[in-house]
Design a protein around this motif. Structure first.
Motif, PDB file in Angstrom:
ATOM      1  N   ILE A   1       0.853  -1.189   0.000  1.00  0.00           N
ATOM      2  CA  ILE A   1       0.000   0.000   0.000  1.00  0.00           C
ATOM      3  C   ILE A   1       0.888   1.239   0.000  1.00  0.00           C
ATOM      4  CG2 ILE A   1      -1.685   1.353   1.302  1.00  0.00           C
ATOM      5  CD1 ILE A   1      -2.747  -1.259   2.467  1.00  0.00           C
ATOM      6  N   MET A   2       0.747   2.047  -1.051  1.00  0.00           N
ATOM      7  CA  MET A   2       1.382   3.366  -1.079  1.00  0.00           C
ATOM      8  C   MET A   2       0.307   4.374  -0.704  1.00  0.00           C
ATOM      9  SD  MET A   2       3.559   5.360  -4.040  1.00  0.00           S
ATOM     10  CE  MET A   2       2.303   5.175  -5.331  1.00  0.00           C
ATOM     11  N   SER A   3       0.369   4.847   0.514  1.00  0.00           N
ATOM     12  CA  SER A   3      -0.683   5.707   1.030  1.00  0.00           C
ATOM     13  C   SER A   3      -0.433   7.169   0.678  1.00  0.00           C
ATOM     14  CB  SER A   3      -0.753   5.579   2.555  1.00  0.00           C
ATOM     15  OG  SER A   3      -1.613   6.557   3.083  1.00  0.00           O
ATOM     16  N   TYR A   4      -1.473   7.822   0.155  1.00  0.00           N
ATOM     17  CA  TYR A   4      -1.459   9.282   0.071  1.00  0.00           C
ATOM     18  C   TYR A   4      -1.601   9.763   1.518  1.00  0.00           C
ATOM     19  CZ  TYR A   4      -2.587   9.174  -5.019  1.00  0.00           C
ATOM     20  OH  TYR A   4      -2.598   8.974  -6.388  1.00  0.00           O
ATOM     21  N   ALA A   5      -0.535   9.677   2.258  1.00  0.00           N
ATOM     22  CA  ALA A   5      -0.604   9.917   3.698  1.00  0.00           C
ATOM     23  C   ALA A   5      -0.802  11.391   4.012  1.00  0.00           C
ATOM     24  CB  ALA A   5       0.667   9.409   4.375  1.00  0.00           C
ATOM     25  N   VAL A   6      -0.131  12.242   3.243  1.00  0.00           N
ATOM     26  CA  VAL A   6      -0.168  13.693   3.476  1.00  0.00           C
ATOM     27  C   VAL A   6      -0.654  14.345   2.190  1.00  0.00           C
ATOM     28  CG1 VAL A   6       1.157  15.717   4.184  1.00  0.00           C
ATOM     29  CG2 VAL A   6       1.766  13.453   5.087  1.00  0.00           C
TER      30      VAL A   6
ATOM     31  N   ALA B   1      -1.804  25.025   5.549  1.00  0.00           N
ATOM     32  CA  ALA B   1      -1.039  25.745   6.569  1.00  0.00           C
ATOM     33  C   ALA B   1      -0.349  24.823   7.562  1.00  0.00           C
ATOM     34  CB  ALA B   1      -1.963  26.707   7.326  1.00  0.00           C
ATOM     35  N   ASN B   2      -0.693  23.530   7.573  1.00  0.00           N
ATOM     36  CA  ASN B   2      -0.265  22.639   8.661  1.00  0.00           C
ATOM     37  C   ASN B   2       0.872  21.721   8.252  1.00  0.00           C
ATOM     38  OD1 ASN B   2      -2.333  23.828  10.039  1.00  0.00           O
ATOM     39  ND2 ASN B   2      -3.662  22.028  10.085  1.00  0.00           N
ATOM     40  N   LYS B   3       1.893  21.696   9.099  1.00  0.00           N
ATOM     41  CA  LYS B   3       3.023  20.793   8.896  1.00  0.00           C
ATOM     42  C   LYS B   3       3.085  19.722   9.978  1.00  0.00           C
ATOM     43  CE  LYS B   3       7.386  22.264   9.256  1.00  0.00           C
ATOM     44  NZ  LYS B   3       8.707  22.854   8.861  1.00  0.00           N
ATOM     45  N   ARG B   4       2.864  20.082  11.233  1.00  0.00           N
ATOM     46  CA  ARG B   4       2.889  19.084  12.308  1.00  0.00           C
ATOM     47  C   ARG B   4       1.814  18.017  12.078  1.00  0.00           C
ATOM     48  NH1 ARG B   4       3.381  23.858  15.309  1.00  0.00           N
ATOM     49  NH2 ARG B   4       1.203  23.705  16.013  1.00  0.00           N
ATOM     50  N   GLU B   5       0.688  18.442  11.535  1.00  0.00           N
ATOM     51  CA  GLU B   5      -0.381  17.496  11.249  1.00  0.00           C
ATOM     52  C   GLU B   5       0.083  16.422  10.262  1.00  0.00           C
ATOM     53  OE1 GLU B   5      -4.996  17.440   9.569  1.00  0.00           O
ATOM     54  OE2 GLU B   5      -3.846  19.313   9.570  1.00  0.00           O
ATOM     55  N   ALA B   6       1.015  16.783   9.373  1.00  0.00           N
ATOM     56  CA  ALA B   6       1.544  15.807   8.419  1.00  0.00           C
ATOM     57  C   ALA B   6       2.195  14.639   9.142  1.00  0.00           C
ATOM     58  CB  ALA B   6       2.549  16.482   7.477  1.00  0.00           C
ATOM     59  N   LEU B   7       2.889  14.920  10.227  1.00  0.00           N
ATOM     60  CA  LEU B   7       3.512  13.852  11.010  1.00  0.00           C
ATOM     61  C   LEU B   7       2.456  12.944  11.633  1.00  0.00           C
ATOM     62  CD1 LEU B   7       6.470  15.592  12.895  1.00  0.00           C
ATOM     63  CD2 LEU B   7       6.591  13.996  10.974  1.00  0.00           C
ATOM     64  N   ARG B   8       1.373  13.534  12.115  1.00  0.00           N
ATOM     65  CA  ARG B   8       0.322  12.717  12.706  1.00  0.00           C
ATOM     66  C   ARG B   8      -0.320  11.811  11.658  1.00  0.00           C
ATOM     67  NH1 ARG B   8      -0.922  17.716  15.201  1.00  0.00           N
ATOM     68  NH2 ARG B   8      -2.868  17.998  14.034  1.00  0.00           N
ATOM     69  N   GLU B   9      -0.608  12.373  10.494  1.00  0.00           N
ATOM     70  CA  GLU B   9      -1.225  11.584   9.418  1.00  0.00           C
ATOM     71  C   GLU B   9      -0.295  10.456   8.972  1.00  0.00           C
ATOM     72  OE1 GLU B   9      -4.040  11.379   7.988  1.00  0.00           O
ATOM     73  OE2 GLU B   9      -5.140  13.248   8.218  1.00  0.00           O
ATOM     74  N   ALA B  10       0.968  10.779   8.769  1.00  0.00           N
ATOM     75  CA  ALA B  10       1.920   9.773   8.304  1.00  0.00           C
ATOM     76  C   ALA B  10       2.132   8.688   9.356  1.00  0.00           C
ATOM     77  CB  ALA B  10       3.246  10.439   7.944  1.00  0.00           C
TER      78      ALA B  10
ATOM     79  N   LEU C   1      10.628  16.790   6.106  1.00  0.00           N
ATOM     80  CA  LEU C   1      10.249  16.429   7.478  1.00  0.00           C
ATOM     81  C   LEU C   1       9.967  14.939   7.592  1.00  0.00           C
ATOM     82  CD1 LEU C   1       9.432  17.331  10.367  1.00  0.00           C
ATOM     83  CD2 LEU C   1       7.121  17.687   9.471  1.00  0.00           C
ATOM     84  N   LEU C   2       9.208  14.395   6.651  1.00  0.00           N
ATOM     85  CA  LEU C   2       8.912  12.966   6.683  1.00  0.00           C
ATOM     86  C   LEU C   2      10.167  12.134   6.484  1.00  0.00           C
ATOM     87  CD1 LEU C   2       5.948  13.891   6.657  1.00  0.00           C
ATOM     88  CD2 LEU C   2       5.485  12.033   5.045  1.00  0.00           C
TER      89      LEU C   2
END
Length: 323
Positions: free
Chosen positions: A190-195, A226-235, A260-261
């Motif tokens: 699975i290649m997730s569109y995580a962010v 606008a969100n970058k920290r949220e990217a970490l949560r999603e990933a 970041l990822l």
């Protein structure tokens, strides 16, 4: 007085520049996105994306043969069905457009690595990525998961090598992983569109895929730019649910997020250079404002340098012809 170290010594010619080049772009890093439509002998240009076309299954096979001869080995399929409905039924039927395309490619081009987009937006009459809660006029998360499971499973049964859920429903990676594993497809990654951001760069794609929402927008399920920290949560969630590859989409406006990822995860990182990024470069090049080929390569190198292992790009064929 000059310092003892002169950086220009290592820039004198292409040979020395090549010897010390930190980032390189290989065809093996690229995935070529393709649009498949019903019919025969169809090779239809997408007006907002010069050089991109929509193919019927027979012409898709010919296009894939051509790009394989150029050295490309991976494609990502998007389907445009003959008819749409509120549930996106054509996304998972055995005779669906993507399912037929997978079977044809595996028969005629057995060595091509076929990845499929798993989403409902191309198949629903309302253009959203899941089932609609009619009272709230918004996408209903949990009931949509079953349909995404069915879609991913139908792609695997047709012969897909990898599935790529792009819907951004909460919990969809775990749901798809469970469905695949329970049906004997535990080897399908699975290649997730995580962010995936609620970006304005998707406009040309919506023409190509006929997936413009008929009401509202997708900001209740795609991420706030606008969100970058949220990217970490999603990933992190997608990794914990079983994703094998984490994707950031779009690419160039979010190089900081790709980086970041890359710093935070050991999983492979993919980035999608989306239709708007492609169209802007093509348009500026057509007007003589930039050198299209050089900007194409520079843009892709920037994505690779930021930390992407894999790049999905409509430039893949152009790059293959160039290098």
């Amino acid at each position: 007085m000059f310092p003892e170290y002169r950086p220009r010594r290592l820039r004198k010619n292409e040979t020395i520049r090549g010897l010390i080049r930190e980032t390189s772009l290989e065809l093996s890093n690229l995935i070529y996105p393709l649009f498949v439509v019903p019919g025969e002998k169809i090779k239809e240009p997408v007006s907002a994306m010069p050089g991109v076309e929509r193919f019927s299954v027979d012409m898709l096979v010919e296009e894939v043969k051509e790009v394989m001869d150029l050295g490309l080995r991976s494609v990502l399929l998007f389907g445009i069905p003959e008819k749409k409905d509120r549930k996106g039924t054509q996304a998972w039927v055995k005779t669906g457009i993507v399912q037929r395309a997978i079977e044809a490619l595996k028969k005629k081009c057995p060595d091509i690595y076929v990845i499929t987009d798993v989403c409902l937006c191309e198949y629903t009459s309302h253009g959203h990525c899941g089932l609609i809660d009619e009272k709230k006029k918004d996408v209903s998360n949990d009931p949509s998961l079953e349909l995404l499971q069915k879609t991913a499973l139908s792609h695997a049964r047709a012969g897909a090598d990898m599935v790529a859920p792009s819907d951004m429903m909460d919990g969809r990676v775990a749901a798809i992983r469970e469905a695949l594993d329970d049906s004997g497809f535990e080897d399908i990654p699975i290649m997730s569109y995580a962010v995936k951001y609620a970006s304005s760069f998707y406009g040309p794609f919506r023409e190509a895929a006929e997936s413009t929402p008929q009401f509202g927008d997708r900001r209740t399920y795609q991420m706030d730019p606008a969100n970058k920290r949220e990217a970490l949560r999603e990933a992190t969630l997608d990794m914990e649910e079983g994703a094998d590859i984490l994707m950031v989409k779009p690419a160039m406006p979010y190089l900081d997020v790709i980086h970041l990822l890359r710093q935070e995860f050991t999983l492979p990182i993919a980035a999608y250079q989306v239709s708007g990024e492609y169209a802007m470069i093509k348009a500026a090049g057509a007007n003589g404002w930039i050198d299209t080929d050089r900007v194409m390569m520079e843009s892709l190198l920037s994505i690779k340098r930021a930390g992407a292992d894999i790049i999905i790009t409509y430039f893949a064929k152009d790059v293959a012809q160039k290098i």
